[in-house]
Design a protein around this motif. Structure first.
Motif, PDB file in Angstrom:
ATOM      1  N   LEU A 290       0.823  -0.867  -0.020  1.00  0.00           N
ATOM      2  CA  LEU A 290       0.003  -0.502   0.040  1.00  0.00           C
ATOM      3  C   LEU A 290       0.991   1.283  -0.034  1.00  0.00           C
ATOM      4  N   PHE A 291       0.364   2.481  -0.704  1.00  0.00           N
ATOM      5  CA  PHE A 291       0.721   3.015  -0.385  1.00  0.00           C
ATOM      6  C   PHE A 291      -0.060   4.750  -0.891  1.00  0.00           C
ATOM      7  N   TYR A 292      -0.788   5.868  -0.039  1.00  0.00           N
ATOM      8  CA  TYR A 292      -0.805   6.756   0.314  1.00  0.00           C
ATOM      9  C   TYR A 292      -0.293   7.737  -1.049  1.00  0.00           C
ATOM     10  N   ALA A 293      -1.326   8.566  -2.164  1.00  0.00           N
ATOM     11  CA  ALA A 293      -0.527   9.288  -3.496  1.00  0.00           C
ATOM     12  C   ALA A 293      -1.569  10.745  -3.547  1.00  0.00           C
ATOM     13  N   VAL A 294      -0.964  11.205  -4.571  1.00  0.00           N
ATOM     14  CA  VAL A 294      -1.760  12.564  -5.122  1.00  0.00           C
ATOM     15  C   VAL A 294      -1.954  12.162  -6.755  1.00  0.00           C
TER      16      VAL A 294
ATOM     17  N   THR B  33       4.031  10.327  -4.500  1.00  0.00           N
ATOM     18  CA  THR B  33       3.202   9.206  -2.970  1.00  0.00           C
ATOM     19  C   THR B  33       3.536  10.529  -1.946  1.00  0.00           C
ATOM     20  N   LEU B  34       2.501  10.170  -0.885  1.00  0.00           N
ATOM     21  CA  LEU B  34       3.174  10.880   0.034  1.00  0.00           C
ATOM     22  C   LEU B  34       3.215   9.933   1.310  1.00  0.00           C
ATOM     23  N   VAL B  35       2.998   8.874   1.230  1.00  0.00           N
ATOM     24  CA  VAL B  35       3.071   7.438   2.573  1.00  0.00           C
ATOM     25  C   VAL B  35       4.096   6.237   1.693  1.00  0.00           C
ATOM     26  N   PHE B  36       4.092   5.807   2.004  1.00  0.00           N
ATOM     27  CA  PHE B  36       5.229   4.579   1.343  1.00  0.00           C
ATOM     28  C   PHE B  36       4.120   3.650   2.745  1.00  0.00           C
ATOM     29  N   VAL B  37       3.490   2.339   2.411  1.00  0.00           N
ATOM     30  CA  VAL B  37       2.971   1.780   4.077  1.00  0.00           C
ATOM     31  C   VAL B  37       4.617   0.542   3.656  1.00  0.00           C
TER      32      VAL B  37
ATOM     33  N   SER C 162       0.589  22.971   3.109  1.00  0.00           N
ATOM     34  CA  SER C 162      -0.836  22.455   3.739  1.00  0.00           C
ATOM     35  C   SER C 162      -1.095  20.897   3.856  1.00  0.00           C
ATOM     36  N   LEU C 163      -0.007  20.123   2.148  1.00  0.00           N
ATOM     37  CA  LEU C 163      -0.405  19.076   1.907  1.00  0.00           C
ATOM     38  C   LEU C 163       0.615  17.936   2.865  1.00  0.00           C
ATOM     39  N   ALA C 164       2.249  18.703   3.495  1.00  0.00           N
ATOM     40  CA  ALA C 164       3.443  17.328   4.279  1.00  0.00           C
ATOM     41  C   ALA C 164       2.123  17.645   5.480  1.00  0.00           C
ATOM     42  N   ALA C 165       1.246  18.862   5.705  1.00  0.00           N
ATOM     43  CA  ALA C 165       0.743  18.644   6.701  1.00  0.00           C
ATOM     44  C   ALA C 165       0.102  17.347   7.639  1.00  0.00           C
ATOM     45  N   GLY C 166      -0.962  17.616   6.216  1.00  0.00           N
ATOM     46  CA  GLY C 166      -1.082  15.887   6.104  1.00  0.00           C
ATOM     47  C   GLY C 166      -1.063  14.910   5.750  1.00  0.00           C
ATOM     48  N   GLN C 167       0.301  14.653   5.177  1.00  0.00           N
ATOM     49  CA  GLN C 167       1.059  13.868   5.167  1.00  0.00           C
ATOM     50  C   GLN C 167       2.112  13.264   6.477  1.00  0.00           C
ATOM     51  N   ARG C 168       2.356  14.661   7.030  1.00  0.00           N
ATOM     52  CA  ARG C 168       2.339  13.843   8.783  1.00  0.00           C
ATOM     53  C   ARG C 168       1.418  13.817   9.833  1.00  0.00           C
ATOM     54  N   ALA C 169       0.464  14.798   9.393  1.00  0.00           N
ATOM     55  CA  ALA C 169      -1.149  13.647   9.998  1.00  0.00           C
ATOM     56  C   ALA C 169      -1.190  12.673   9.645  1.00  0.00           C
ATOM     57  N   LEU C 170      -0.984  12.343   8.868  1.00  0.00           N
ATOM     58  CA  LEU C 170      -1.142  10.771   8.399  1.00  0.00           C
ATOM     59  C   LEU C 170       0.015  10.030   9.149  1.00  0.00           C
ATOM     60  N   ILE C 171       1.019   9.909   9.020  1.00  0.00           N
ATOM     61  CA  ILE C 171       2.086   9.559   9.841  1.00  0.00           C
ATOM     62  C   ILE C 171       1.665   9.041  10.923  1.00  0.00           C
TER      63      ILE C 171
ATOM     64  N   LEU D 166      -1.697   6.633  11.220  1.00  0.00           N
ATOM     65  CA  LEU D 166      -1.809   4.829  10.827  1.00  0.00           C
ATOM     66  C   LEU D 166       0.203   4.618  12.368  1.00  0.00           C
ATOM     67  N   ALA D 167       0.448   5.632  12.946  1.00  0.00           N
ATOM     68  CA  ALA D 167       1.724   4.971  13.790  1.00  0.00           C
ATOM     69  C   ALA D 167       0.621   4.491  15.167  1.00  0.00           C
ATOM     70  N   GLN D 168      -0.355   5.690  15.518  1.00  0.00           N
ATOM     71  CA  GLN D 168      -1.618   5.062  16.475  1.00  0.00           C
ATOM     72  C   GLN D 168      -2.156   4.237  16.612  1.00  0.00           C
ATOM     73  N   CYS D 169      -2.533   3.402  15.097  1.00  0.00           N
ATOM     74  CA  CYS D 169      -3.088   2.010  14.670  1.00  0.00           C
ATOM     75  C   CYS D 169      -1.405   0.666  14.258  1.00  0.00           C
ATOM     76  N   GLY D 170      -0.395   1.266  14.873  1.00  0.00           N
ATOM     77  CA  GLY D 170       0.147   0.331  15.080  1.00  0.00           C
ATOM     78  C   GLY D 170       1.021  -0.336  13.737  1.00  0.00           C
ATOM     79  N   ILE D 171       0.193   0.964  12.872  1.00  0.00           N
ATOM     80  CA  ILE D 171       1.330   0.334  10.608  1.00  0.00           C
ATOM     81  C   ILE D 171       2.507   1.367  10.987  1.00  0.00           C
ATOM     82  N   ASP D 172       3.194   0.737  10.165  1.00  0.00           N
ATOM     83  CA  ASP D 172       4.857   1.511  10.224  1.00  0.00           C
ATOM     84  C   ASP D 172       4.942   1.590   8.880  1.00  0.00           C
ATOM     85  N   THR D 173       5.379   2.903   9.090  1.00  0.00           N
ATOM     86  CA  THR D 173       5.570   3.603   7.774  1.00  0.00           C
ATOM     87  C   THR D 173       7.093   3.823   7.048  1.00  0.00           C
ATOM     88  N   ASP D 174       7.633   3.990   5.855  1.00  0.00           N
ATOM     89  CA  ASP D 174       8.265   4.850   5.282  1.00  0.00           C
ATOM     90  C   ASP D 174       9.854   5.215   6.570  1.00  0.00           C
TER      91      ASP D 174
END
Length: 197
Positions: free
Chosen positions: A15-19, A53-57, A106-115, A118-126
């Motif tokens: 999985l990855f998140y992107a625009v 890519t915003l975040v690579f899972v 604003s996009l960077a803030a969303g990217q940080r919030a997403l990481i 995901l961390a709160q869910c226990g999902i690791d990211t790049d």
């Protein structure tokens, strides 16, 4: 409202998140990818794979894809414009890319919030620092650098969660879920949407 259900993966999904670029930006990026491949000796990315890519899972069990959807759905994504104005390369990886000189806050803030979500869910990211770019070519044997004038621009109107698998001719992507971005100052609603196949 109920959480959207993910597209039906089998056992595990990369999985990855992107625009995604709009049609005009995709056309210019596709032309640029062919030029970049010629200059670097690489393989041009297919038009349908062009994204930022915003975040690579990475690989996530199918049973947890719903958590990945929920994490992004809790974020108020802000609409913004991307200006892709420079060329570069990840030399060791053999990748040529196009990217913005600066990062839209604003996009960077969303990217940080997403990481963080995901961390709160226990999902690791790049863990590597985010370097926003669109991959133009792979397998490159020569570096690429330069400016894109005029810049390739598009309005980021949604964020997508993508599933990927590797094939002989390159990666194959499928859209699993998406979230529209909101104009600054507009009330954020429950805007998550998921796609089924």
């Amino acid at each position: 409202m109920p959480m959207p259900e993910p597209d039906e993966p089998t056992d595990a999904t990369r999985l990855f998140y992107a625009v995604l670029p709009d049609a005009d930006a995709r056309e210019r990026l596709s032309t640029l990818a062919l030029e970049a491949a010629g200059r670097t000796g690489g393989r041009a990315a297919r038009p349908d794979t062009l994204h930022l890519t915003l975040v690579f899972v990475g690989t996530l069990p199918a049973s947890r894809v719903g958590e990945a959807i929920g994490a992004a759905g809790a974020i108020a994504w802000q609409r913004c414009q991307l200006d892709i104005d420079r060329l570069g390369a990840f030399v060791r990886a053999g990748v040529a890319w196009a990217g913005p000189t600066g990062i839209v806050e604003s996009l960077a803030a969303g990217q940080r919030a997403l990481i963080a979500a995901l961390a709160q869910c226990g999902i690791d990211t790049d863990p590597r620092p985010w370097r926003p770019h669109v991959t133009l070519a792979r397998g490159c044997v020569r570096p690429l650098a330069g400016r894109i004038d005029p810049p390739i621009t598009w309005e980021v109107d949604r964020v997508v969660l993508m599933g990927s698998r590797l094939a002989r001719d390159g990666p194959r992507y499928r859209e699993i879920a998406s979230w529209p971005t909101e104009l600054p100052g507009s009330p954020a609603g429950d805007s998550a949407s998921a796609l089924r196949t």
